[in-house]
Write a protein that holds these residues in place. Structure first.
Motif, PDB file in Angstrom:
ATOM      1  N   GLN A 403       0.835  -1.203   0.000  1.00  0.00           N
ATOM      2  CA  GLN A 403       0.000   0.000   0.000  1.00  0.00           C
ATOM      3  C   GLN A 403       0.872   1.256   0.000  1.00  0.00           C
ATOM      4  O   GLN A 403       0.574   2.244  -0.682  1.00  0.00           O
ATOM      5  CB  GLN A 403      -0.923   0.002   1.228  1.00  0.00           C
ATOM      6  N   LYS A 404       1.959   1.195   0.763  1.00  0.00           N
ATOM      7  CA  LYS A 404       2.895   2.328   0.783  1.00  0.00           C
ATOM      8  C   LYS A 404       3.487   2.545  -0.614  1.00  0.00           C
ATOM      9  O   LYS A 404       3.611   3.687  -1.085  1.00  0.00           O
ATOM     10  CB  LYS A 404       4.015   2.040   1.793  1.00  0.00           C
ATOM     11  N   ALA A 405       3.816   1.436  -1.292  1.00  0.00           N
ATOM     12  CA  ALA A 405       4.376   1.543  -2.644  1.00  0.00           C
ATOM     13  C   ALA A 405       3.356   2.114  -3.622  1.00  0.00           C
ATOM     14  O   ALA A 405       3.712   2.888  -4.525  1.00  0.00           O
ATOM     15  CB  ALA A 405       4.858   0.165  -3.108  1.00  0.00           C
ATOM     16  N   GLU A 406       2.069   1.733  -3.479  1.00  0.00           N
ATOM     17  CA  GLU A 406       1.006   2.294  -4.333  1.00  0.00           C
ATOM     18  C   GLU A 406       0.939   3.807  -4.160  1.00  0.00           C
ATOM     19  O   GLU A 406       0.807   4.562  -5.134  1.00  0.00           O
ATOM     20  CB  GLU A 406      -0.339   1.662  -3.977  1.00  0.00           C
ATOM     21  N   ASN A 407       1.048   4.258  -2.906  1.00  0.00           N
ATOM     22  CA  ASN A 407       1.014   5.704  -2.639  1.00  0.00           C
ATOM     23  C   ASN A 407       2.199   6.407  -3.298  1.00  0.00           C
ATOM     24  O   ASN A 407       2.069   7.519  -3.832  1.00  0.00           O
ATOM     25  CB  ASN A 407       1.038   5.969  -1.130  1.00  0.00           C
ATOM     26  N   LEU A 408       3.379   5.746  -3.260  1.00  0.00           N
ATOM     27  CA  LEU A 408       4.563   6.335  -3.887  1.00  0.00           C
ATOM     28  C   LEU A 408       4.397   6.422  -5.404  1.00  0.00           C
ATOM     29  O   LEU A 408       4.752   7.434  -6.023  1.00  0.00           O
ATOM     30  CB  LEU A 408       5.801   5.496  -3.554  1.00  0.00           C
ATOM     31  N   LEU A 409       3.835   5.357  -5.990  1.00  0.00           N
ATOM     32  CA  LEU A 409       3.611   5.376  -7.427  1.00  0.00           C
ATOM     33  C   LEU A 409       2.660   6.498  -7.824  1.00  0.00           C
ATOM     34  O   LEU A 409       2.871   7.197  -8.828  1.00  0.00           O
ATOM     35  CB  LEU A 409       3.047   4.036  -7.903  1.00  0.00           C
ATOM     36  N   GLU A 410       1.607   6.671  -7.051  1.00  0.00           N
ATOM     37  CA  GLU A 410       0.645   7.752  -7.336  1.00  0.00           C
ATOM     38  C   GLU A 410       1.321   9.110  -7.220  1.00  0.00           C
ATOM     39  O   GLU A 410       1.053  10.025  -8.006  1.00  0.00           O
ATOM     40  CB  GLU A 410      -0.547   7.666  -6.375  1.00  0.00           C
ATOM     41  N   ALA A 411       2.218   9.244  -6.230  1.00  0.00           N
ATOM     42  CA  ALA A 411       2.930  10.514  -6.061  1.00  0.00           C
ATOM     43  C   ALA A 411       3.815  10.794  -7.274  1.00  0.00           C
ATOM     44  O   ALA A 411       3.887  11.934  -7.766  1.00  0.00           O
ATOM     45  CB  ALA A 411       3.781  10.466  -4.790  1.00  0.00           C
ATOM     46  N   VAL A 412       4.481   9.752  -7.777  1.00  0.00           N
ATOM     47  CA  VAL A 412       5.327   9.919  -8.962  1.00  0.00           C
ATOM     48  C   VAL A 412       4.478  10.280 -10.179  1.00  0.00           C
ATOM     49  O   VAL A 412       4.811  11.183 -10.962  1.00  0.00           O
ATOM     50  CB  VAL A 412       6.141   8.637  -9.234  1.00  0.00           C
ATOM     51  N   ARG A 413       3.347   9.579 -10.351  1.00  0.00           N
ATOM     52  CA  ARG A 413       2.479   9.840 -11.512  1.00  0.00           C
ATOM     53  C   ARG A 413       1.885  11.244 -11.486  1.00  0.00           C
ATOM     54  O   ARG A 413       1.559  11.818 -12.535  1.00  0.00           O
ATOM     55  CB  ARG A 413       1.342   8.817 -11.545  1.00  0.00           C
ATOM     56  N   SER A 414       1.738  11.799 -10.267  1.00  0.00           N
ATOM     57  CA  SER A 414       1.114  13.129 -10.151  1.00  0.00           C
ATOM     58  C   SER A 414       2.087  14.260 -10.483  1.00  0.00           C
ATOM     59  O   SER A 414       1.691  15.414 -10.651  1.00  0.00           O
ATOM     60  CB  SER A 414       0.564  13.331  -8.738  1.00  0.00           C
ATOM     61  N   ILE A 415       3.369  13.924 -10.548  1.00  0.00           N
ATOM     62  CA  ILE A 415       4.368  14.956 -10.852  1.00  0.00           C
ATOM     63  C   ILE A 415       4.293  15.313 -12.332  1.00  0.00           C
ATOM     64  O   ILE A 415       4.326  14.441 -13.202  1.00  0.00           O
ATOM     65  CB  ILE A 415       5.793  14.454 -10.507  1.00  0.00           C
ATOM     66  N   LYS A 416       4.219  16.578 -12.600  1.00  0.00           N
ATOM     67  CA  LYS A 416       4.217  17.078 -13.987  1.00  0.00           C
ATOM     68  C   LYS A 416       5.357  18.086 -14.119  1.00  0.00           C
ATOM     69  O   LYS A 416       5.395  19.091 -13.411  1.00  0.00           O
ATOM     70  CB  LYS A 416       2.880  17.749 -14.335  1.00  0.00           C
ATOM     71  N   ILE A 417       6.294  17.775 -14.993  1.00  0.00           N
ATOM     72  CA  ILE A 417       7.454  18.637 -15.158  1.00  0.00           C
ATOM     73  C   ILE A 417       7.387  19.300 -16.529  1.00  0.00           C
ATOM     74  O   ILE A 417       7.211  18.624 -17.548  1.00  0.00           O
ATOM     75  CB  ILE A 417       8.754  17.825 -15.015  1.00  0.00           C
ATOM     76  N   GLU A 418       7.516  20.630 -16.526  1.00  0.00           N
ATOM     77  CA  GLU A 418       7.410  21.395 -17.771  1.00  0.00           C
ATOM     78  C   GLU A 418       8.788  21.576 -18.399  1.00  0.00           C
ATOM     79  O   GLU A 418       9.766  21.884 -17.733  1.00  0.00           O
ATOM     80  CB  GLU A 418       6.803  22.767 -17.476  1.00  0.00           C
ATOM     81  N   LYS A 419       8.869  21.318 -19.731  1.00  0.00           N
ATOM     82  CA  LYS A 419      10.107  21.524 -20.471  1.00  0.00           C
ATOM     83  C   LYS A 419       9.762  21.996 -21.869  1.00  0.00           C
ATOM     84  O   LYS A 419       9.074  21.297 -22.623  1.00  0.00           O
ATOM     85  CB  LYS A 419      10.905  20.211 -20.528  1.00  0.00           C
ATOM     86  N   ASP A 420      10.211  23.215 -22.202  1.00  0.00           N
ATOM     87  CA  ASP A 420       9.965  23.799 -23.520  1.00  0.00           C
ATOM     88  C   ASP A 420       8.477  23.818 -23.854  1.00  0.00           C
ATOM     89  O   ASP A 420       8.050  23.490 -24.972  1.00  0.00           O
ATOM     90  CB  ASP A 420      10.728  23.017 -24.613  1.00  0.00           C
ATOM     91  N   GLY A 421       7.659  24.158 -22.851  1.00  0.00           N
ATOM     92  CA  GLY A 421       6.218  24.266 -23.067  1.00  0.00           C
ATOM     93  C   GLY A 421       5.483  22.945 -23.057  1.00  0.00           C
ATOM     94  O   GLY A 421       4.266  22.901 -23.241  1.00  0.00           O
ATOM     95  N   ILE A 422       6.201  21.856 -22.810  1.00  0.00           N
ATOM     96  CA  ILE A 422       5.579  20.528 -22.778  1.00  0.00           C
ATOM     97  C   ILE A 422       5.617  20.002 -21.348  1.00  0.00           C
ATOM     98  O   ILE A 422       6.639  20.094 -20.668  1.00  0.00           O
ATOM     99  CB  ILE A 422       6.328  19.548 -23.709  1.00  0.00           C
ATOM    100  N   TYR A 423       4.484  19.444 -20.879  1.00  0.00           N
ATOM    101  CA  TYR A 423       4.430  18.839 -19.548  1.00  0.00           C
ATOM    102  C   TYR A 423       4.693  17.341 -19.671  1.00  0.00           C
ATOM    103  O   TYR A 423       4.002  16.627 -20.413  1.00  0.00           O
ATOM    104  CB  TYR A 423       3.075  19.096 -18.889  1.00  0.00           C
TER     105      TYR A 423
END
Length: 469
Positions: A403-423
Motif C-alpha cells: 500500500q505504501k508503494a502504491e502511494n509512492l507510485l501515485e505521487a510519482v504519476r502526479s508529478i508534472k514537469i514542464e520543459k519547452d512548453g511541454i508537460y
C-alpha cells in the motif's frame, strides 16, 4: 580530485599540527576528510581523522577527540594497516590518560607495544613503555614504574638512527621512579646529568620537565629553598611557551613549598600567580567553548555529507547498508518485519537523450523529494546512483508495504514537469521484498530480492509493483 592534490592537503594538515595551529589544523582536516570521502582515498580519510583527534585533544575538546578517534579506529578496521592501528593506539592513550582511566590507558599501551614490536617501530615501543611508567608512578607503583622505564630505555637504544631525545624522555621516567622509591643517590646522579645535558637547548618542554623533576628531588631531600629555585626556573620555561597544564602543576608545588618554608611573602605571591593562572585557564575554557561549537558544526556537516547522496540529499548506499544490517540483526532476534522497496523511473534514458542529463538530474531530485515526503520519519530512503532508489521500512507487513508503494507510485504519476512548453509525465517500476521472518540477515541480500522483483516489474510492462514472495 587528483592524487597530488590529496597528498598536498595531507601535508598541509601535518604542517599546521606540527606548528601548533590546532584550530587551523581542524579546518584543514575538514577539507581533507571531504576530499578523501569524495575520492574514496583511505589514506586521506585516516590522516584527517587522526589529526583531528590530536588537535581536539590539544585544545581541550576531549569529547570531539574521542569522536574522531572512534571514527578513525572503525574506519581503520577495514581500510588501515598495522601502522595505522599503531597510530590509533598513541592518540587513544592520550585521551584515556586525560580522563584518568588508567586501566584503559594501560591496555592501549600494551596494544601499542605489541604492534610496535611486530613492526620494528622501537621509537613508538619506547614511548609506550615510558608512558606506562608514568601511569604506574601516578598509581604510586614506583617499583614497576622503574622496571617499565628501564625497558623503555632498552627499546630507545634499539631505534635506528639513534635519537638522543628519545632516550632522554625515558630517563625522565626513570628518575621520577627513583625519586618515588626514595633512591635519592641514584636519582641525584641522573637528574644532575640531565639538567646539564646540552640537548635541552633544542627541547624546551623537556627542559621544563627536568627542572620540575629536579625540584621534586630537592623537596624529597627537604632542600626547600633550592627546590623553589628549580621550580622558579621550570615556571619561567613553561611560561615562555605557554604550557598551561604543566605550569599549573609547577605553581601548585611552589605554593606547597612556601607553606613548608613558612615564607608568607613568597607564599602570597605564589598564591596570586596560581589564582591568575586559574583565571587564565577559565578564560581559555570560555574561548574553547566557542571553538567546540564550531567543531561540532563541522562534525555534523562531515557526517551529513558522508552519509548522503550529493544530488538528492537522501541517504547514500553506505549509510543505508550499515543501518539496515543493524536493523536486520535485531529483527533476527525479535522477529520484526523489515521490508525493502526498490524502485526506479521508467524511460529516464530517453528523457536524458532528448533533454540532456541536467534535466534528468532535476527529475531525479524531484522524485527523491516527493518520495521522502511519503515515508515515516523512522524509515530510510536512499539513492543508489542513476535513477534507482531504495526504501527500508520497519515493522510493516508485505501487504502494508504494498500500500505504501502504491502511494509512492501515485505521487510519482502526479508529478508534472514542464520543459519547452511541454508537460512531461513520469512513472516508476517497483519491487518489494521482506526479511522472511528474520531469515535474511544483510542489506545486500534483502535489496537483491527487491531488485529481482523490480526487474520483473520492468519485464511485465513497467509502471507497476511486483512482490518477491
Amino acid at each position: 580530485m587528483e592524487k597530488e592534490d590529496l597528498v598536498s592537503l595531507q601535508r598541509n594538515v601535518l604542517k599546521l599540527r606540527v606548528e601548533g595551529k590546532y584550530e587551523e589544523t581542524i579546518e584543514a582536516c575538514f577539507q581533507l576528510l571531504e576530499a578523501g570521502l569524495a575520492a574514496n582515498d583511505p589514506k586521506s580519510i585516516l590522516t584527517a581523522q587522526i589529526n583531528n583527534a590530536a588537535s581536539f585533544y590539544c585544545i581541550g575538546a576531549i569529547e570531539e577527540a574521542f569522536y574522531s578517534i572512534d571514527a578513525y579506529l572503525e574506519y581503520c578496521t577495514d581500510n588501515g594497516d598495522e601502522a595505522d592501528r599503531l597510530n590509533g593506539c598513541n592518540v587513544l592513550f592520550l585521551l584515556h590518560e586525560f580522563n584518568k582511566d588508567y586501566e584503559k590507558a594501560k591496555e592501549t599501551l600494551e596494544n601499542a607495544i605489541e604492534l610496535g614490536k611486530n613492526l620494528g617501530h622501537f621509537n613508538i615501543v619506547s614511548n609506550a613503555y615510558s608512558n606506562y611508567s608514568m601511569i604506574l608512578a601516578k598509581e604510586n607503583n614506583f617499583e614497576s614504574a622503574l622496571s617499565m622505564a628501564k625497558t623503555g630505555l632498552e627499546m630507545a637504544e634499539l631505534h635506528e638512527p639513534r635519537t638522543p631525545i628519545l632516550e632522554f624522555r625515558v630517563k625522565l621516567n626513570i628518575a621520577n621512579a627513583l625519586i618515588g622509591l626514595e633512591e635519592l643517590k641514584d636519582a641525584e646522579q641522573l637528574v644532575k646529568e640531565m639538567v646539564n645535558d646540552p640537548i635541552l637547548a633544542s627541547f624546551i618542554r623537556e627542559k621544563t620537565q627536568v627542572h620540575d623533576l629536579y625540584g621534586r628531588y630537592l623537596m624529597q631531600k627537604k632542600m626547600y629553598r633550592e627546590a623553589l629555585q628549580a621550580y622558579d626556573t621550570a615556571k619561567e620555561l613553561a611560561e615562555s611557551y605557554n604550557d598551561r597544564n604543566l605550569l599549573k602543576g609547577i605553581l601548585e608545588k611552589r605554593c606547597k613549598l612556601c607553606d613548608l618554608m613558612d615564607d608568607v611573602q613568597r607564599g602570597y605571591k605564589a598564591q596570586q600567580e596560581y589564582i591568575n593562572l586559574l583565571s587564565d585557564l577559565r578564560q581559555h575554557e570560555v574561548s574553547m567553548a566557542a571553538v567546540k561549537i564550531g567543531v561540532k558544526h563541522r562534525i555534523s556537516t562531515i557526517e551529513r555529507r558522508a552519509n548522503t547522496d550529493f544530488l538528492t540529499g537522501l541517504y547514500n548506499r553506505s549509510y543505508m547498508e550499515t543501518t539496515t544490517d543493524k536493523w536486520l540483526a535485531e529483527a533476527a532476534c525479535s522477529g520484526e518485519s523489515i521490508v525493502c522497496i526498490a524502485f526506479d523511473l521508467d524511460n529516464l534514458k530517453s528523457l536524458n537523450d532528448t533533454y540532456g542529463h541536467i534535466f534528468g538530474d532535476e527529475i531525479i531530485k524531484k522524485i527523491g523529494q516527493e518520495c521522502a515526503r511519503h515515508i515515516r520519519s523512522g524509515d530510510l530512503i536512499g539513492r543508489f546512483g542513476g535513477d534507482e532508489f531504495a526504501i527500508i521500512l520497519r515493522n510493516l507487513s508485505l501487504e502494508e508495504a504494498q500500500q505504501k508503494a502504491e502511494n509512492l507510485l501515485e505521487a510519482v504519476r502526479s508529478i508534472k514537469i514542464e520543459k519547452d512548453g511541454i508537460y512531461i509525465s513520469l512513472t516508476a517500476s517497483v519491487g518489494i521484498a521482506d526479511n522472511v521472518g528474520g531469515t535474511i540477515g544483510t542489506f545486500t541480500e534483502l535489496f537483491h530480492q527487491a531488485d529481482v522483483a523490480l526487474y520483473q516489474a520492468k519485464e511485465n510492462g513497467k509502471n507497476r509493483i511486483c512482490i518477491m514472495s
